[in-house]
Every structure is written in C-alpha cells, then in structure tokens.
Scaffold this active site. Structure first.
Site, PDB file in Angstrom:
ATOM      1  N   ALA A   1       0.816  -1.217   0.000  1.00  0.00           N
ATOM      2  CA  ALA A   1       0.000   0.000   0.000  1.00  0.00           C
ATOM      3  C   ALA A   1       0.852   1.271   0.000  1.00  0.00           C
ATOM      4  CB  ALA A   1      -0.926  -0.010   1.215  1.00  0.00           C
TER       5      ALA A   1
ATOM      6  N   ASN B   1       2.818   1.713  -3.250  1.00  0.00           N
ATOM      7  CA  ASN B   1       1.903   2.083  -4.342  1.00  0.00           C
ATOM      8  C   ASN B   1       1.633   3.592  -4.278  1.00  0.00           C
ATOM      9  OD1 ASN B   1       1.685  -0.694  -4.762  1.00  0.00           O
ATOM     10  ND2 ASN B   1      -0.374  -0.865  -3.914  1.00  0.00           N
TER      11      ASN B   1
ATOM     12  N   TYR C   1       1.905 -14.469   2.092  1.00  0.00           N
ATOM     13  CA  TYR C   1       2.927 -15.313   2.695  1.00  0.00           C
ATOM     14  C   TYR C   1       3.911 -14.322   3.305  1.00  0.00           C
ATOM     15  CZ  TYR C   1       0.767 -18.993   0.010  1.00  0.00           C
ATOM     16  OH  TYR C   1      -0.149 -19.883  -0.489  1.00  0.00           O
TER      17      TYR C   1
ATOM     18  N   ALA D   1      -6.850   0.944  -5.785  1.00  0.00           N
ATOM     19  CA  ALA D   1      -7.594   2.186  -6.023  1.00  0.00           C
ATOM     20  C   ALA D   1      -7.465   3.146  -4.845  1.00  0.00           C
ATOM     21  CB  ALA D   1      -9.067   1.879  -6.289  1.00  0.00           C
TER      22      ALA D   1
ATOM     23  N   ASP E   1      -4.986   3.402  -2.676  1.00  0.00           N
ATOM     24  CA  ASP E   1      -3.639   3.983  -2.620  1.00  0.00           C
ATOM     25  C   ASP E   1      -3.512   5.084  -3.676  1.00  0.00           C
ATOM     26  OD1 ASP E   1      -3.220   1.827  -0.868  1.00  0.00           O
ATOM     27  OD2 ASP E   1      -2.474   0.558  -2.496  1.00  0.00           O
TER      28      ASP E   1
END
Ligand code: ATP
Length: 313
Positions: A35, A38, A104, A254, A256
């Site tokens: 996030a 981005n 992960y 979207a 971010d």
C-alpha cells in the site's frame, strides 16, 4: 528533503495472467506491491519527491522491490534484513470481478520493521508522513515504529496522514478498531472506506461517519466508496465527488491511488474540490489495469479521462 515520507511493507507479487483457479495457472507474472509503495509510486509519477522506508530480505524479491521503486524515481530507503525473507503475495483472479489475494508474509523481513528504522531527520524535514493501518498489524515492533514515526512528525509539524487499510487476514476487527481509534487521534488526515470507518465510529450515513472520525482529531477525513466515488469532510464541511466512469478490471490499489492524487493536489496547494477531483482521477486510473500501481497516472495522463477524443495522435 522529501515532500512525502512513507514507511511499510512491500512484498513480491505473483499473479495469474488469466481468470481461474491458481492451481491451473501454467505461469505467474512477477511484480511487487504494498500500500505505501503504491502510494509512493503514485506521488512520484505526479512529480513529487518521495522517500519509502521498509525492510526487505537479502534475496531476489528484495532486489526486485528496490529496483522497481528506484525506477519509479523514489528515494528507496530499504533496509536489508538478512534474518528473514521478503514477504510474498499471490493474486488470483477467480472470476471477471473477484480477485483473491493470499499473503505469505508472517515473519517476513517487512514485518520486522522497528523504531530504529525510522530516520528522524528524514521524517522531520518532510511535508507529509504517510502511514497505513496495515503496519501496526504486522508485529509489535512494526506497531511501535508507526507510533514513533508519528511522534517525530508531530513534534516537527509534519502533516500526518493515515490510511486505515483494514486487512482481515492480519487481525480481528476488534483489534484493528482499537488500534485505529488511537492512531486516528494522532492524524491530521485520514483515508478510510465506509466499512473501515465503522471499525472505529458509528453513524447512520457516510457523512455521520466522517464527522465522527473528524471529531477524534483529524481536520480532514476522506471516505472512499469504490465506483460510487468519495466524500471529503474538511473543517466541518462536506464535499461529495462521483467516480470517473471507467471499465474496472482490478479494484486493488484504487485506495492507494486515490490517496496519492489527493496528497499530490494538497502539495500543489489546490482547493479541497480539486484535491478530491485529482484523487478520483487517480483512483479511476488504478482500476483500469490488472496491476496494483502500473496504471497510475503521470501529470499529462490526468487530462486523459476528461478527453473528448478516444485516439490521441
Ligand atoms: P483498495 O484497498 O482496494 O486499494 P479502497 O477500498 O481503499 O481500495 P476504493 O473505495 O475501492 O478504495 O477506491 C478508491 C477510489 O478510487 C474511489 O473513491 C473512487 O474515486 C476510485 N474508484 C474505485 N473504484 C472505481 C471504479 N470502479 N470506477 C471508477 N473509480 C473508482
């Protein structure tokens, strides 16, 4: 100095090139995403100076992340942690409209972020510190890093921006709600979806939710509503913006993008109406392509969604 400093976990990303079950994918596309990074890419494409801080493993995925961020013009302050691997996320498009993301990341290098990783000089000299509600869910030290960075920013008069970004794979609604409630009181600007706002406050309408969040401290609250657009609550005034009509292929990222657009216009000294407009434009661009950040606009692109001609020559 950077205009914006952001800190968090960025992971390598494997995604299915076609719709279907992951087990049938003959190959996977390799990229990276997170996030905060981005958001950093969104701001860098719009011409702002951004520093990203985070831990990566001493591995190829870590190298991919730094290479990607550097290529986007970001000041990549990655800390290589030899004791843990870079986290990984897998994105599979199950249907045309539904994307499944699996992580992960537990015990990853990124989750080992700690207060020592916060460069106080870097944060104090920035105009904006951007953090998300993902980081405090990663580990106890990551949670302390968030609190410490906020303290440093507040003491230096740096604008503190928080995007709630609830991730259900990482913690319960109760745990997230309690943490968010504390962090919101320390923020100047908060981004949240309606559901995320409800983890912290109650209210019948979106306007009520925004007002309640603002009552906890932040002067600006932005509620994002997907294809329905967004709402800004600033100094008690409500502004509503519709979304730009686009054909959405991947909703991830979207939020971010929206935050990048909003902060970019804020740094440019624009009015709230114009900040909201650039936010919605950037959010719309993000959903038009499969990646989380690849579709983010540069300055020239901003005019495209308003363009009359479909072919630009
Ligand atoms: P994510 O966490 O997946 O990145 P989010 O839930 O935080 O996203 P959304 O509300 O989905 O954020 O989107 C943020 C903004 O992007 C919206 O307020 C809107 O302006 C724009 N947006 C999102 N989806 C669409 C869409 N389908 N069409 C046009 N604009 C969109």
């Amino acid at each position: 100095p950077a205009d914006v400093v952001t800190m968090g976990e960025t992971m390598a990303m494997l995604s299915t090139p076609r719709i279907g079950l992951l087990r049938h994918a003959a190959s996977l596309d390799l990229s990276s995403g997170g996030a905060e990074s981005n958001l950093a890419i969104g701001l860098a494409r719009l011409g702002h100076r951004v520093s990203w801080v985070g831990r990566v493993g001493a591995d190829e995925f870590g190298a991919l992340i730094c290479r990607t961020l550097a290529a986007e013009g970001i000041d990549c302050r990655s800390i290589v942690d030899p004791a843990a691997p870079t986290g990984l996320m897998i994105k599979a498009r199950r249907t045309e409209a539904v994307t499944r993301v699996s992580y992960y990341r537990s015990g990853s290098a990124g989750s080992r972020l700690s207060p020592q990783d916060v460069d106080t000089a870097l944060v104090s000299r920035a105009r904006v510190l951007y953090l998300t509600g993902i980081t405090p869910a990663l580990s106890g030290t990551a949670r302390e890093a968030v609190r410490y960075a906020i303290d440093v920013a507040r003491r230096a008069g740096v604008l503190v921006c928080l995007s709630l970004n609830y991730r259900q794979a990482l913690w319960s609604e109760q745990a997230a709600g309690a943490e968010f409630a504390e962090l919101v009181t320390q923020a100047d600007l908060v981004f949240a979806s309606e559901a995320e706002a409800r983890l912290v406050v109650g209210g019948d309408t979106v306007e009520d939710l925004a007002a309640e969040l603002s009552a906890l401290g932040p002067r600006q609250v932005l509620i994002t509503r997907g294809a329905r657009g967004a709402l800004a609550y600033v100094d008690g005034e409500v502004l509503i913006a519709p979304a730009y009509p686009v054909s959405a292929v991947d909703p991830v990222g979207a939020g971010d993008a929206f935050a990048a657009g909003y902060l970019s216009a804020t740094l440019d000294g624009m009015s709230i109406v114009d900040c909201l407009d650039r936010a919605c434009l950037a959010g719309a661009f993000a959903v038009t392509v499969p990646g989380d950040w690849e579709g983010l606009p540069d300055r020239a692109d901003l005019a495209l969604l308003r363009a009359e001609d479909a072919v630009l020559r």
